[in-house]
Scaffold this active site. Structure first.
Site, PDB file in Angstrom:
ATOM      1  N   GLY A 110       0.931  -1.261  -0.172  1.00 29.98           N
ATOM      2  CA  GLY A 110       0.074  -0.059  -0.025  1.00 29.98           C
ATOM      3  C   GLY A 110       0.907   1.411   0.078  1.00 29.98           C
ATOM      4  O   GLY A 110       0.367   2.532  -0.184  1.00 29.98           O
ATOM      5  N   ARG A 164       6.951 -16.064   0.260  1.00 29.55           N
ATOM      6  CA  ARG A 164       7.558 -16.341   1.465  1.00 29.55           C
ATOM      7  C   ARG A 164       6.388 -17.209   2.275  1.00 29.55           C
ATOM      8  O   ARG A 164       5.266 -17.202   1.634  1.00 29.55           O
ATOM      9  CB  ARG A 164       8.202 -15.396   2.159  1.00 29.55           C
ATOM     10  CG  ARG A 164       7.052 -14.046   2.110  1.00 29.55           C
ATOM     11  CD  ARG A 164       6.996 -13.242   3.146  1.00 29.55           C
ATOM     12  NE  ARG A 164       6.500 -12.016   3.054  1.00 29.55           N
ATOM     13  CZ  ARG A 164       5.127 -11.596   3.113  1.00 29.55           C
ATOM     14  NH1 ARG A 164       4.349 -12.612   3.527  1.00 29.55           N
ATOM     15  NH2 ARG A 164       4.624 -10.740   2.878  1.00 29.55           N
ATOM     16  N   ARG A 187      -5.382 -11.529  14.705  1.00 33.24           N
ATOM     17  CA  ARG A 187      -4.069 -11.165  15.217  1.00 33.24           C
ATOM     18  C   ARG A 187      -4.282 -10.268  16.307  1.00 33.24           C
ATOM     19  O   ARG A 187      -4.849  -9.427  16.419  1.00 33.24           O
ATOM     20  CB  ARG A 187      -3.544 -10.098  13.906  1.00 33.24           C
ATOM     21  CG  ARG A 187      -3.254 -11.048  12.547  1.00 33.24           C
ATOM     22  CD  ARG A 187      -2.537 -10.226  11.787  1.00 33.24           C
ATOM     23  NE  ARG A 187      -2.302 -10.869  10.408  1.00 33.24           N
ATOM     24  CZ  ARG A 187      -1.267 -10.399   9.536  1.00 33.24           C
ATOM     25  NH1 ARG A 187      -0.434  -9.484   9.940  1.00 33.24           N
ATOM     26  NH2 ARG A 187      -1.245 -11.073   8.590  1.00 33.24           N
ATOM     27  N   GLU A 232      -0.226  -9.147  -6.755  1.00 32.02           N
ATOM     28  CA  GLU A 232       1.190  -9.122  -6.342  1.00 32.02           C
ATOM     29  C   GLU A 232       1.286 -10.677  -5.905  1.00 32.02           C
ATOM     30  O   GLU A 232       0.223 -11.534  -5.518  1.00 32.02           O
ATOM     31  CB  GLU A 232       1.558  -8.346  -4.830  1.00 32.02           C
ATOM     32  CG  GLU A 232       1.525  -6.902  -5.085  1.00 32.02           C
ATOM     33  CD  GLU A 232       1.614  -6.242  -4.043  1.00 32.02           C
ATOM     34  OE1 GLU A 232       1.993  -6.713  -2.791  1.00 32.02           O
ATOM     35  OE2 GLU A 232       0.880  -5.049  -3.807  1.00 32.02           O
ATOM     36  N   LYS A 262      -3.228  -6.501   8.046  1.00 32.18           N
ATOM     37  CA  LYS A 262      -4.471  -7.494   8.253  1.00 32.18           C
ATOM     38  C   LYS A 262      -4.595  -7.520   9.705  1.00 32.18           C
ATOM     39  O   LYS A 262      -3.804  -7.499  10.615  1.00 32.18           O
ATOM     40  CB  LYS A 262      -3.844  -8.756   7.773  1.00 32.18           C
ATOM     41  CG  LYS A 262      -3.796  -8.910   5.986  1.00 32.18           C
ATOM     42  CD  LYS A 262      -3.092 -10.031   5.438  1.00 32.18           C
ATOM     43  CE  LYS A 262      -2.856  -9.907   4.062  1.00 32.18           C
ATOM     44  NZ  LYS A 262      -2.068 -10.698   3.425  1.00 32.18           N
ATOM     45  N   LEU A 301     -10.342  -0.579  -8.441  1.00 29.94           N
ATOM     46  CA  LEU A 301     -11.439  -1.516  -8.227  1.00 29.94           C
ATOM     47  C   LEU A 301     -12.145  -0.954  -6.928  1.00 29.94           C
ATOM     48  O   LEU A 301     -11.089  -0.742  -6.124  1.00 29.94           O
ATOM     49  CB  LEU A 301     -11.122  -2.747  -8.119  1.00 29.94           C
ATOM     50  CG  LEU A 301     -10.431  -3.547  -9.411  1.00 29.94           C
ATOM     51  CD1 LEU A 301      -9.881  -5.156  -9.262  1.00 29.94           C
ATOM     52  CD2 LEU A 301     -11.198  -3.464 -10.524  1.00 29.94           C
TER      53      LEU A 301
HETATM   54  C1  MV4 Z   1      -5.872  -1.990  -5.582  1.00 28.37           C
HETATM   55  C2  MV4 Z   1      -6.848  -1.410  -5.144  1.00 28.37           C
HETATM   56  C3  MV4 Z   1      -8.137  -1.397  -6.060  1.00 28.37           C
HETATM   57  N1  MV4 Z   1      -7.656  -1.294  -7.431  1.00 28.37           N
HETATM   58  N2  MV4 Z   1      -5.534  -1.912  -7.051  1.00 28.37           N
HETATM   59  C4  MV4 Z   1      -3.480  -2.076  -1.463  1.00 28.37           C
HETATM   60  C5  MV4 Z   1      -2.039  -2.793  -1.135  1.00 28.37           C
HETATM   61  C6  MV4 Z   1      -1.916  -3.416  -2.162  1.00 28.37           C
HETATM   62  N3  MV4 Z   1      -1.297  -4.597  -1.957  1.00 28.37           N
HETATM   63  C7  MV4 Z   1      -2.754  -3.314  -3.282  1.00 28.37           C
HETATM   64  N4  MV4 Z   1      -3.729  -2.655  -2.730  1.00 28.37           N
HETATM   65  C8  MV4 Z   1      -4.974  -2.214  -3.502  1.00 28.37           C
HETATM   66  N5  MV4 Z   1      -4.693  -2.331  -4.743  1.00 28.37           N
HETATM   67  C9  MV4 Z   1      -6.593  -1.813  -7.574  1.00 28.37           C
HETATM   68  N6  MV4 Z   1      -6.334  -1.753  -9.141  1.00 28.37           N
HETATM   69  C10 MV4 Z   1      -7.200  -1.390  -3.700  1.00 28.37           C
HETATM   70  C11 MV4 Z   1      -6.010  -1.924  -2.993  1.00 28.37           C
HETATM   71  C12 MV4 Z   1      -6.326  -1.795  -1.547  1.00 28.37           C
HETATM   72  C13 MV4 Z   1      -6.352  -2.857  -0.805  1.00 28.37           C
HETATM   73  C14 MV4 Z   1      -5.962  -4.173  -1.204  1.00 28.37           C
HETATM   74  C15 MV4 Z   1      -6.014  -5.084  -0.480  1.00 28.37           C
HETATM   75  C16 MV4 Z   1      -6.324  -5.097   1.003  1.00 28.37           C
HETATM   76  C17 MV4 Z   1      -6.806  -3.752   1.521  1.00 28.37           C
HETATM   77  C18 MV4 Z   1      -6.955  -2.786   0.761  1.00 28.37           C
HETATM   78  C19 MV4 Z   1      -7.206  -1.399   1.223  1.00 28.37           C
HETATM   79  C20 MV4 Z   1      -6.808  -0.301   0.538  1.00 28.37           C
HETATM   80  C21 MV4 Z   1      -6.554  -0.472  -0.970  1.00 28.37           C
END
Ligand code: MV4
Length: 447
Positions: free
Chosen positions: A166, A292, A338, A288, A238, A204
């Site tokens: 993030g 690990r 957690r 992503e 998380k 999204l």
């Molecule tokens: C995003 C998204 C919405 N659309 N990508 C946040 C951390 C990073 N690992 C990816 N993240 C996000 N990517 C697109 N195209 C929203 C998030 C995101 C999020 C993702 C997973 C869990 C919590 C989140 C909280 C805010 C934003």
């Protein structure tokens, strides 16, 4: 050849989790620790321990020469990096190999590809994994960004290539917002990672975060072990994870799992891996991959009966996977809470001395933790102090057992997030499995 002695380059519950696997396998364990962790449980439980530096992680748990020295003086033949710290550092994995030791994890090349989020996405597309529509690699100018955004449609999200978790993300709903977003993301990324490289994706709005656990051996066998729903997060941390996801059917799970496993087979991936997806309107979009062991791995172990850490060690020692995909069964439901040493109202860290400790027990209850009565939590590290993992035959039974376990749990006299989890169990949305990545922060935690 199976290892005789493993250095565990980590601390806390994770170091103990790895020790437990080693002990059951007849492998000697070497703990490393900072001066702040001399009385930590992972040091007490290890066969041997080596002090590797002062409290700051940079000088101890991230100190590569000190960790290699610990391996040399103890005569270890492998290093397990645990979670966090050096676990996704491809140079560390390479250096360990160059010193004639085994790095317990994937190949350095695979860690490296997945560490660069642009390269990871290109690889995912090549392997047939669906991705969020977006730029074809890095974006350098505002003009380029506008062209891509007009093609994929607003809103868009600007992400750092070196990011993940993030950091350095910006959302833009219009052309004007986009030029600001690009600049902000670039400078944030530059400051945080030393690289200002960014890319763009369609944003999204209300997805769930669903990740697939995979495991591959050195012989091209790859299995998937179902998913974990990790949508309950606060500021990209998380809070609670569960499996199976309340949002997926058996058929959907099988499809995305098989897709992930066959992609990793094509990739030649070995060891444990987690493929992260956003899930919205029935579609999965790769974001992503983590190369690990994960903090939330226990819930997968609870429903599959599969010892992920033992398997990870066996794979690095060159042993083939013992089971096939059709022998993987998802049994019941599991949830991990957690428990952090934090104020449950404002999430401020609350380190200090633990005066009382009574963990819950009984059927279907597992605690992974490094704390004990009389232990003083040092202020230098992650605030996670205990993982409460519960299993039930159904989600309903799992929730009842979780409430019972949380009610038994006593950690005094520091502030912990136990009460937050109890409150979650009182929420209709959570009990019904009706939540997305924004629900916790935007609805549950708001007054
Ligand atoms: C995003 C998204 C919405 N659309 N990508 C946040 C951390 C990073 N690992 C990816 N993240 C996000 N990517 C697109 N195209 C929203 C998030 C995101 C999020 C993702 C997973 C869990 C919590 C989140 C909280 C805010 C934003």
């Amino acid at each position: 050849m199976m290892f005789k002695k493993i250095v565990i380059a980590n601390r806390g519950d994770v170091a103990i989790r790895v020790q437990r696997a080693c002990r059951e396998m007849g492998i000697q364990t070497v703990a490393v620790h900072s001066t702040a962790d001399s009385s930590a449980m992972h040091v007490r439980l290890a066969d041997e321990s080596v002090c590797i530096g002062p409290p700051a992680s940079k000088e101890s748990y991230l100190n590569i020469p000190a960790i290699l020295s610990a391996a040399a003086i103890s005569g270890a033949d492998a290093i397990h990096p645990g979670v966090g710290f050096l676990s996704e550092n491809p140079s560390f994995a390479q250096i360990v190999q160059d010193h004639g030791l085994t790095f317990i994890g994937p190949k350095p090349e695979h860690i490296k590809v997945m560490g660069d989020k642009i390269e990871a996405k290109k690889m995912a597309l090549q392997l047939g994994i669906p991705c969020v529509p977006g730029s074809d690699g890095a974006i350098t100018t505002k003009e380029e960004a506008v062209l891509v955004a007009k093609d994929i449609g607003f809103p868009v999200i600007v992400k750092a290539a070196a990011g993940g978790g993030g950091k350095g993300m910006q959302i833009a709903f219009s052309e004007t917002e986009l030029s600001n977003a690009i600049q902000l993301a670039q400078s944030e990324a530059e400051a945080a990672f030393g690289s200002g490289e960014v890319y763009i994706e369609r944003y999204l709005a209300n997805p769930r975060h669903i990740e697939i656990q995979i495991v591959g051996d050195k012989f091209g066998n790859v299995l998937h072990l179902g998913e974990r729903d990790c949508s309950l997060q606060r500021r990209h941390q998380k809070i609670l994870e569960e499996t199976p996801s309340p949002a997926l059917t058996k058929k959907v799970r099988e499809n995305i799992g098989n897709l992930a496993a066959s992609a990793m087979k094509k990739f030649g991936y070995e060891s444990l891996g987690t493929i992260e997806f956003l899930h919205e309107n029935g579609e999965f979009y790769f974001i992503e991959m983590n190369t690990r062991l994960q903090v939330e791995h226990p819930i997968t172990e609870m429903v599959t009966g599969f010892d992920l850490v033992k398997t990870q060690i066996e794979i690095s020692a060159g042993k083939p996977l013992k089971i096939r995909q059709n022998e993987v069964n998802i049994n019941g439901h599991s949830i991990e809470c957690r428990i952090n040493a934090e104020d449950p109202d404002n999430f401020m860290p609350s380190p200090g001395k633990i005066t009382d400790y009574h963990p819950p027990g009984g059927l279907g209850v597992r605690i992974d933790s490094g704390i004990y009565s009389g232990y003083e939590i040092p202020p230098y590290y992650d605030s996670l102090v205990s993982k409460l993992i519960v299993h039930g035959q159904s989600r309903k039974q799992c929730l009842a057992r979780l409430r019972r376990a949380l009610d038994e749990f006593v950690i005094g006299n520091i502030k912990t997030t136990i009460s937050l989890h109890k409150r979650l169990l009182d929420s209709k949305n959570f009990v019904e499995g009706d939540y997305d990545i924004h629900w916790l922060e935007d609805h549950f935690l708001k007054p």
